[in-house]
Design an enzyme around this catalytic site. Structure first.
Site, PDB file in Angstrom:
ATOM      1  N   CYS A 191       9.462   1.921  -9.238  1.00 40.69           N
ATOM      2  CA  CYS A 191       8.653   1.036  -8.384  1.00 40.69           C
ATOM      3  C   CYS A 191       8.070   1.754  -7.167  1.00 40.69           C
ATOM      4  O   CYS A 191       6.870   1.650  -6.886  1.00 40.69           O
ATOM      5  CB  CYS A 191       9.458  -0.185  -7.959  1.00 40.69           C
TER       6      CYS A 191
ATOM      7  N   HIS B  89      13.218  -3.159  -4.205  1.00 34.10           N
ATOM      8  CA  HIS B  89      12.043  -3.190  -5.078  1.00 34.10           C
ATOM      9  C   HIS B  89      10.780  -3.330  -4.234  1.00 34.10           C
ATOM     10  O   HIS B  89      10.805  -3.884  -3.136  1.00 34.10           O
ATOM     11  CB  HIS B  89      12.130  -4.347  -6.072  1.00 34.10           C
TER      12      HIS B  89
ATOM     13  N   HIS C 190       3.159  -3.611 -10.168  1.00 38.34           N
ATOM     14  CA  HIS C 190       4.452  -2.981  -9.901  1.00 38.34           C
ATOM     15  C   HIS C 190       5.058  -2.435 -11.182  1.00 38.34           C
ATOM     16  O   HIS C 190       4.636  -2.765 -12.296  1.00 38.34           O
ATOM     17  CB  HIS C 190       5.417  -3.971  -9.238  1.00 38.34           C
TER      18      HIS C 190
END
Length: 353
Positions: free
Chosen positions: A267, A315, A327
């Site tokens: 990520c 994240h 993402h």
């Protein structure tokens, strides 16, 4: 604008298909069927499995952040050790040069009969030679004093470089241990998740993916229902546009922990490389992005901003407009476009503020 409409349409289509696939039960796991001969009975519902997998992958994501940070610090410390080693080599060479000069001065005195230059001067009968020599003596004394001073400073610098190199080496070793522990934790969590998924039938895995989408859709719908999108109308900067263009071009590439492209990403690898492509270096990990980049109110968000998710900032996704992000979700998934509110938002940061 076309890309933004496409992103919105894509999210809407995914959500619509998800809802249509389960009429009347959009957000609930199905009741397990009655046991029949040859039918495998699960002690947990698929919704329980989804929650368990989500927890495992969250732990893996947090460990991945720790690994990436340790790796980044290790690279910096390695570079610093190399720099200090070069300074030590230069310092040693300079000390040798200064010692050679001091030796040459001592040999010159020896050739003069062992008498100090001042004593030789006092014995001369030539007035002009006396005057000329007096000036040279003064210069020589200053040069000797400067030589001793530089030698002392160089030796002190050398000792400092050696101490700093030792400190950096200790930090390097500590971060290598952190990397090793984080790597073990990542592999443990991913292996546990994979073991669970491998026990599922093909149909169950498809249903599990559907449940994931339904949970994301439910969260995204609740987020949009708050009216937040009506106030989000910021225009992206030129660098932000470049970052969004890079990130969206990676859609479809697989998530791999620790990866920074070009074939795969995690990520924060995706977001850091997107902004690097836009000419803006940012921290490598989502936790460091949250800690170090300027924070903004979510209602002031614009394309290119980074949305940090979960309480531990484990994240990150890039906002691309129209309530959507791009993402890299987790192992087993590809870089994709999703609803910005499909996960628990911790906050928003702006790399080019």
């Amino acid at each position: 604008m076309n890309r933004r409409r496409c992103a919105t349409a894509a999210i809407t289509l995914v959500c619509a298909l998800t809802v249509l696939a389960s009429p009347g039960q959009a957000f609930a796991a199905p009741e397990p069927p009655p046991a029949t001969p040859g039918t495998r009975v699960h002690k947990k519902s698929l919704e329980d499995v989804r929650l368990e997998l989500d927890a495992l992958y969250r732990k893996a994501a947090s460990a991945t952040d720790a690994y990436n940070l340790a790796e980044e610090q290790t690279e910096r410390q390695s570079a610093e050790i190399v720099r200090l080693a070069q300074e030590i080599v230069k310092g040693q060479a300079r000390i040798q040069e200064l010692r050679n000069r001091a030796g040459a001065a001592a040999r010159a005195q020896y050739r003069g009969g062992g008498l100090p230059t001042e004593a030789q001067l006092m014995l001369t009968d030539d007035p002009q030679l006396f005057l000329d020599s007096a000036g040279r003596i003064a210069q020589g004394q200053k040069a000797t004093k400067d030589l001793i001073g530089e030698l002392t400073r160089t030796q002190a610098d050398l000792a400092s470089y050696s101490k700093d190199a030792s400190t950096q080496w200790q930090k390097l070793e500590a971060n290598r241990l952190k990397q090793a522990r984080a790597k073990k934790e990542i592999n443990t969590q991913i292996a546990a998740a994979k073991s669970i998924e491998d026990k599922l039938e093909k149909e169950e895995r498809a249903r599990l993916l559907q449940l994931e989408q339904q949970a994301q859709y439910k969260a995204q719908t609740a987020w949009l229902s708050s009216g937040v999108l009506k106030e989000i109308n910021g225009r992206s900067s030129e660098q932000g546009k470049k970052a969004v263009h890079f990130a969206t071009a990676q859609v479809g590439k697989p998530y791999v922990w620790g990866a920074e492209g070009p074939g795969s990403y995690d990520c924060s690898g995706l977001t850091s490389q997107a902004w690097a492509a836009a000419g803006r270096g940012i921290p490598r990990t989502s936790q460091e992005q949250w800690r170090l980049l300027p924070r903004i109110d979510i209602r002031d968000m614009r394309p290119g901003d980074l949305i940090i998710y979960h309480a531990d900032a484990s994240h990150v996704g890039m906002y691309i407009g129209d309530g959507a992000i791009v993402h890299a979700p987790r192992p087993g998934r590809n870089v994709t476009i999703a609803g910005a509110g499909s996960m628990a938002i911790l906050g928003v940061v702006r790399p080019d503020k």
